[in-house]
Scaffold this motif. Structure first.
Motif, PDB file in Angstrom:
ATOM      1  N   GLU A 330      24.166 -26.211  18.735  1.00  0.00           N
ATOM      2  CA  GLU A 330      24.925 -24.951  18.684  1.00  0.00           C
ATOM      3  C   GLU A 330      26.425 -25.231  18.608  1.00  0.00           C
ATOM      4  O   GLU A 330      27.155 -24.594  17.843  1.00  0.00           O
ATOM      5  CB  GLU A 330      24.614 -24.116  19.932  1.00  0.00           C
ATOM      6  N   LEU A 331      26.887 -26.185  19.425  1.00  0.00           N
ATOM      7  CA  LEU A 331      28.307 -26.525  19.418  1.00  0.00           C
ATOM      8  C   LEU A 331      28.729 -27.042  18.048  1.00  0.00           C
ATOM      9  O   LEU A 331      29.816 -26.695  17.542  1.00  0.00           O
ATOM     10  CB  LEU A 331      28.591 -27.571  20.491  1.00  0.00           C
ATOM     11  N   ARG A 333      27.538 -26.263  15.174  1.00  0.00           N
ATOM     12  CA  ARG A 333      27.687 -25.134  14.238  1.00  0.00           C
ATOM     13  C   ARG A 333      28.994 -24.376  14.496  1.00  0.00           C
ATOM     14  O   ARG A 333      29.702 -24.005  13.554  1.00  0.00           O
ATOM     15  CB  ARG A 333      26.485 -24.196  14.369  1.00  0.00           C
ATOM     16  N   ALA A 334      29.336 -24.175  15.770  1.00  0.00           N
ATOM     17  CA  ALA A 334      30.605 -23.507  16.088  1.00  0.00           C
ATOM     18  C   ALA A 334      31.781 -24.320  15.567  1.00  0.00           C
ATOM     19  O   ALA A 334      32.744 -23.761  14.994  1.00  0.00           O
ATOM     20  CB  ALA A 334      30.720 -23.300  17.595  1.00  0.00           C
ATOM     21  N   GLN A 335      31.743 -25.622  15.738  1.00  0.00           N
ATOM     22  CA  GLN A 335      32.837 -26.478  15.272  1.00  0.00           C
ATOM     23  C   GLN A 335      32.936 -26.464  13.749  1.00  0.00           C
ATOM     24  O   GLN A 335      34.042 -26.453  13.192  1.00  0.00           O
ATOM     25  CB  GLN A 335      32.629 -27.899  15.789  1.00  0.00           C
ATOM     26  N   LEU A 336      31.801 -26.457  13.083  1.00  0.00           N
ATOM     27  CA  LEU A 336      31.814 -26.406  11.621  1.00  0.00           C
ATOM     28  C   LEU A 336      32.440 -25.118  11.129  1.00  0.00           C
ATOM     29  O   LEU A 336      33.291 -25.115  10.230  1.00  0.00           O
ATOM     30  CB  LEU A 336      30.383 -26.558  11.091  1.00  0.00           C
ATOM     31  N   TRP A 337      32.035 -24.004  11.721  1.00  0.00           N
ATOM     32  CA  TRP A 337      32.582 -22.715  11.322  1.00  0.00           C
ATOM     33  C   TRP A 337      34.062 -22.586  11.668  1.00  0.00           C
ATOM     34  O   TRP A 337      34.787 -21.829  11.029  1.00  0.00           O
ATOM     35  CB  TRP A 337      31.791 -21.583  11.972  1.00  0.00           C
ATOM     36  N   ALA A 338      34.488 -23.299  12.703  1.00  0.00           N
ATOM     37  CA  ALA A 338      35.892 -23.245  13.102  1.00  0.00           C
ATOM     38  C   ALA A 338      36.759 -24.212  12.289  1.00  0.00           C
ATOM     39  O   ALA A 338      37.941 -24.369  12.576  1.00  0.00           O
ATOM     40  CB  ALA A 338      36.022 -23.559  14.591  1.00  0.00           C
ATOM     41  N   GLY A 339      36.173 -24.855  11.287  1.00  0.00           N
ATOM     42  CA  GLY A 339      36.956 -25.764  10.440  1.00  0.00           C
ATOM     43  C   GLY A 339      37.179 -27.134  11.046  1.00  0.00           C
ATOM     44  O   GLY A 339      38.180 -27.787  10.733  1.00  0.00           O
ATOM     45  N   ALA A 343      34.342 -33.071  14.201  1.00  0.00           N
ATOM     46  CA  ALA A 343      33.794 -32.785  15.527  1.00  0.00           C
ATOM     47  C   ALA A 343      32.353 -32.292  15.412  1.00  0.00           C
ATOM     48  O   ALA A 343      31.491 -32.637  16.239  1.00  0.00           O
ATOM     49  CB  ALA A 343      34.648 -31.739  16.247  1.00  0.00           C
ATOM     50  N   ALA A 344      32.056 -31.502  14.381  1.00  0.00           N
ATOM     51  CA  ALA A 344      30.699 -30.998  14.186  1.00  0.00           C
ATOM     52  C   ALA A 344      29.733 -32.150  13.949  1.00  0.00           C
ATOM     53  O   ALA A 344      28.629 -32.172  14.513  1.00  0.00           O
ATOM     54  CB  ALA A 344      30.667 -30.024  13.011  1.00  0.00           C
ATOM     55  N   PHE A 345      30.132 -33.109  13.115  1.00  0.00           N
ATOM     56  CA  PHE A 345      29.263 -34.251  12.840  1.00  0.00           C
ATOM     57  C   PHE A 345      29.026 -35.066  14.107  1.00  0.00           C
ATOM     58  O   PHE A 345      27.914 -35.520  14.380  1.00  0.00           O
ATOM     59  CB  PHE A 345      29.882 -35.112  11.741  1.00  0.00           C
TER      60      PHE A 345
END
Length: 396
Positions: A330-331, A333-339, A343-345
């Motif tokens: 979940e985190l 996905r939030a990081q990916l959407w936040a640009g 961090a998402a990877f």
């Protein structure tokens, strides 16, 4: 129950380790595996479990399948389990002949598969579930009246474990039939907490069908029926229903309902210690994980809230692996959407390290890995390895 172990991987691990320029002790440290274990694996003196294989592959930054001989896939046992589960589901209402262990032995066997589910060891469940479900169905038909509710509760728990395999594999029809068996067994348990558990699990039908608003109403009716005592089990049963209701409300875009259910979940979570109650993790830490999930579902202005919570708090190691892995998915996905693709990877790799099979079978992991690969915002080879590992489509 036999552990799933892959043999013949030692030479491949040693080769990839040398290519990476790592000594055995460095690989052991990176993978968080004992040095003696690494040495025995490379010498061919022991095999490798799914979890250890994934940890070593992550430390070497390669796809786990590159370490397996003859292209063997880690999830082959899951495919093999499907016919056996289907056979059980075709005949559970009729008694048949077969082996039948004592009630204490059945309790122990079910406790084992519940542990496997909480730690996201789906391949182990796949090996055990068909035989165990068939035996529990026989036991339920043969039980004396006083034992029947106990066996029914065991069957509910075993169905839930088997459903975790079917649901994660995307076998929706099989999952629905397992949930029908769970409902059938739950009706024979004569226990309102078991009823609440069945309602909690059956709500996943609405995640799969994306009928989130309908699922929310179903859970709210289940909350009306849930036991109102102050025992930890009853409090946790109601709290778990509120957590799942909050996520369904978030998925349906109903922020007010999501906040209301989260508030109730927090209040109940503060009244019980974090733990596993009737197969469901509940307590203050589990509620925090669901706060991130709801924030991601609602998106927009909620993402900052999810990122802030994740910055201030991380799930403790004693939380079940499946739940901790879900937090980082979940985190991510939030990081990916936040640009924040790097961090998402990182979050996706942490999710894989905690519960490899859970991460590999999660739809969001595949979607986000494909997006990251398309964006090319991290090392191309690392992203390719990860995307191949979780079967992410190249086109996103």
């Amino acid at each position: 129950m036999r552990s799933i172990v892959y043999h013949g991987v030692g030479p491949r691990i040693a080769y990839e380790r040398r290519i990476a320029g790592l000594a055995q002790h460095a690989l052991a440290e990176r993978a968080r595996v004992a040095l003696g274990t690494i040495r025995k694996i490379e010498r061919g003196e022991r095999g490798v479990s799914d979890a250890v294989l994934a940890a070593i592959a992550d430390a070497l930054d390669v796809d786990p399948t590159r370490l397996l001989p003859d292209g063997e896939l880690p999830d082959g046992h899951m495919h093999q389990a499907m016919p056996g589960l289907s056979a059980v589901l075709a005949a559970y209402e009729e008694s048949d002949d077969g082996p039948l262990r004592t009630l204490p032995a059945l309790r122990e066997a079910v406790a084992t598969v519940v542990t496997y589910r909480l730690s996201a060891q789906y391949a182990r469940i796949a090996r055990a579930a068909p035989g165990l479900l068939a035996e529990l169905c026989r036991a339920l038909h043969a039980a004396v009246p006083g034992d029947r509710p106990v066996v029914a509760r065991l069957l509910v728990d075993a169905c839930r474990a088997a459903d975790a395999v079917a649901f994660k594999r995307g076998a929706k029809d099989l999952s629905a039939r397992l949930l029908d068996l769970m409902h059938w067994a739950g009706a024979r348990a004569d226990d309102p907490i078991v009823d609440a558990t069945v309602s909690y699990v059956r709500a996943e039908l609405h995640f799969g069908a994306q009928t989130h608003a309908v699922g929310l109403r179903v859970l709210e009716r289940a909350l009306d029926r849930a036991p109102r005592t102050d025992s930890c089990e009853a409090l946790a049963a109601r709290g778990a229903l509120h957590m799942r209701a909050a996520v369904l409300a978030g998925r349906s875009g109903n922020g007010d309902a999501a906040d209301t259910h989260l508030d109730h979940a927090r209040e109940l979570g503060d009244r019980v210690p974090e733990g596993v109650y009737h197969g469901t993790a509940f307590g203050p830490d589990s509620v925090r994980v669901h706060e991130v999930s709801v924030a991601v579902s609602l998106g927009d202005g909620r993402l900052d809230r999810a990122l802030r919570l994740a910055h201030e708090w991380k799930p403790p190691r004693d939380l079940p692996a499946e739940r901790r892995s879900g937090f980082y998915i979940e985190l991510g996905r939030a990081q990916l959407w936040a640009g924040r693709p790097d961090a998402a990877f990182t979050s996706l790799k942490v999710a894989r390290r905690i519960a490899p099979q859970h991460a590999r079978e999660h739809r969001w992991v595949r979607e986000d890995a494909a997006t990251l690969r398309r964006l090319k915002r991290a090392d191309a080879e690392s992203l390719t390895n990860f995307a191949e590992w979780c079967h992410a489509r190249a086109g996103g």
